[in-house]
Design an enzyme around this catalytic site. Structure first.
Site, PDB file in Angstrom:
ATOM      1  CG  ASN A   1      -6.725  -0.383   1.793  1.00 40.86           C
ATOM      2  OD1 ASN A   1      -6.080   0.045   0.850  1.00 40.86           O
ATOM      3  ND2 ASN A   1      -6.167  -0.912   2.867  1.00 40.86           N
TER       4      ASN A   1
ATOM      5  CG  HIS B   1      -2.957   3.673   2.629  1.00 39.35           C
ATOM      6  ND1 HIS B   1      -3.632   3.421   1.448  1.00 39.35           N
ATOM      7  CD2 HIS B   1      -2.934   2.500   3.308  1.00 39.35           C
ATOM      8  CE1 HIS B   1      -4.000   2.151   1.424  1.00 39.35           C
ATOM      9  NE2 HIS B   1      -3.590   1.571   2.536  1.00 39.35           N
TER      10      HIS B   1
ATOM     11  CB  CYS C   1      -0.946   0.016   1.195  1.00 44.72           C
ATOM     12  SG  CYS C   1      -2.083  -1.376   1.199  1.00 44.72           S
TER      13      CYS C   1
END
Ligand code: UT7
Length: 299
Positions: A254, A224, A91
């Site tokens: 996400n 994020h 990520c």
């Protein structure tokens, strides 16, 4: 819909994660096509032509076709020829890709670099595992970066903890090794949560200190988008108003390394950014990897 086949509820997901919707690739759609679409859109928005791109970096965690790289598909998809590579920092991949791009720009090896983050985490999770499958969505985001002034500082790091968050793909058997099973995404959510908050806080604060920039002088902190409670914990500890922490996790879940470039693009297209604005971006992911960037927006 999720509650029809999982022991979950909209209220649990909303309260614990802030996610209301996620976009999931269906039959007839492909990660490659999504990545190319994001790439073309970024090139157009940057006002350059595909032939002016000298390097393509694609951030991706998992995909069906491991070779050739997704970036090599994007090269053809935008109709050009140039060197390219894929990076996988989970990520945190966007920040790691920007770090590489910064080195390529500084060394003079490239003038315009296309970074495409394209992720399909919904194919990594076990759709019977309520603790992971409700969290993720597919997506792609892209940027073109070009050489500017000295107004950019990037910090990346890895603390090796592979057992806390991992996905294992299957390899072909050989005469010496049998067939291995693919393991869907496994995650210790609470460990990841703690690491996410502490690493992001540490990365952001050390970046601001290194450039002697007051936290209030940053227009936006683009974090994020993994869990709205992670974002809230960070602005709470920093004692910075939440309006400086834009979020779109409710719409997309996400999307791994694509989350920050999608957020940045939405903010930019909505007219939220002006030349001279200080921006901070910060991400964390499996590894554990983490990285943050402080940049003066110049477009
Ligand atoms: O990009 C990086 C990737 N990952 C992350 O950033 C994830 C970081 N971690 C998190 O976001 C949170 O830890 C989660 C959202 C994954 C979980 O939230 P939590 O508040 O830490 O919940 P928990 O793991 O402590 O679980 C609490 C309860 C458990 O039930 P029991 O043991 O108390 O009976 C879980 O089984 O919630 C249960 N649970 C669910 N219940 C309904 C877990 N998932 C669900 C669900 N629906 N989808």
């Amino acid at each position: 819909m999720l509650a029809t086949f999982l022991d979950t509820s909209d209220s649990w997901i909303t309260e614990r994660t802030g996610i209301k919707q996620r976009q999931i690739m269906s039959e007839g759609e492909s990660l490659e096509a999504l990545a190319v679409e994001a790439a073309k859109s970024a090139i157009e928005n940057a006002g350059v032509t595909a032939n002016e791109i000298n390097y393509i970096i694609c951030s991706n965690t998992a995909k069906e076709m491991l070779a050739p790289t997704l970036s090599s598909i994007i090269v053809g998809g935008i109709g050009t020829q140039c060197p390219c590579m894929d990076v996988n920092a989970a990520c945190a991949g966007f920040i790691f890709a920007l770090d590489l791009a910064d080195s390529l720009l500084s060394s003079g090896k490239a003038e315009n670099i296309l970074i495409v983050c394209a992720e399909e985490p919904t194919r990594m999770v076990d759709w019977n595992d309520r603790s992971t499958c409700v969290l993720f969505g597919d997506g792609a985001g892209a940027v073109v970066v070009s050489k500017g002034g000295e107004e950019c500082t990037i910090k990346t790091n890895t603390v090796s903890k592979p057992e806390v968050l991992y996905y294992r793909g299957a390899l072909q058997p050989t005469p010496f090794q049998g067939e291995e099973e693919c393991t869907a995404l496994r995650m210790n959510g609470q460990e990841v949560f703690k690491y996410a908050v502490s690493s992001s806080l540490h990365d952001i604060q050390s970046l601001l200190r290194s450039r002697n920039i007051d936290k209030e002088n940053v227009k936006y902190y683009l974090l994020h988008q993994a869990n709205v409670r992670i974002i809230d914990a960070i602005h709470h500890y920093m004692k910075v108003d939440e309006c400086k922490f834009p979020r779109n996790i409710a719409k997309y879940g996400n999307t791994s390394s694509a989350s920050i470039p999608i957020l940045l693009d939405e903010l930019n297209r909505a007219g939220g950014l002006e030349s001279g604005d200080w921006l901070v971006m910060s991400a964390f992911g499996a590894g554990f990897t983490s990285g943050a960037l402080l940049i003066k927006w110049d477009k």
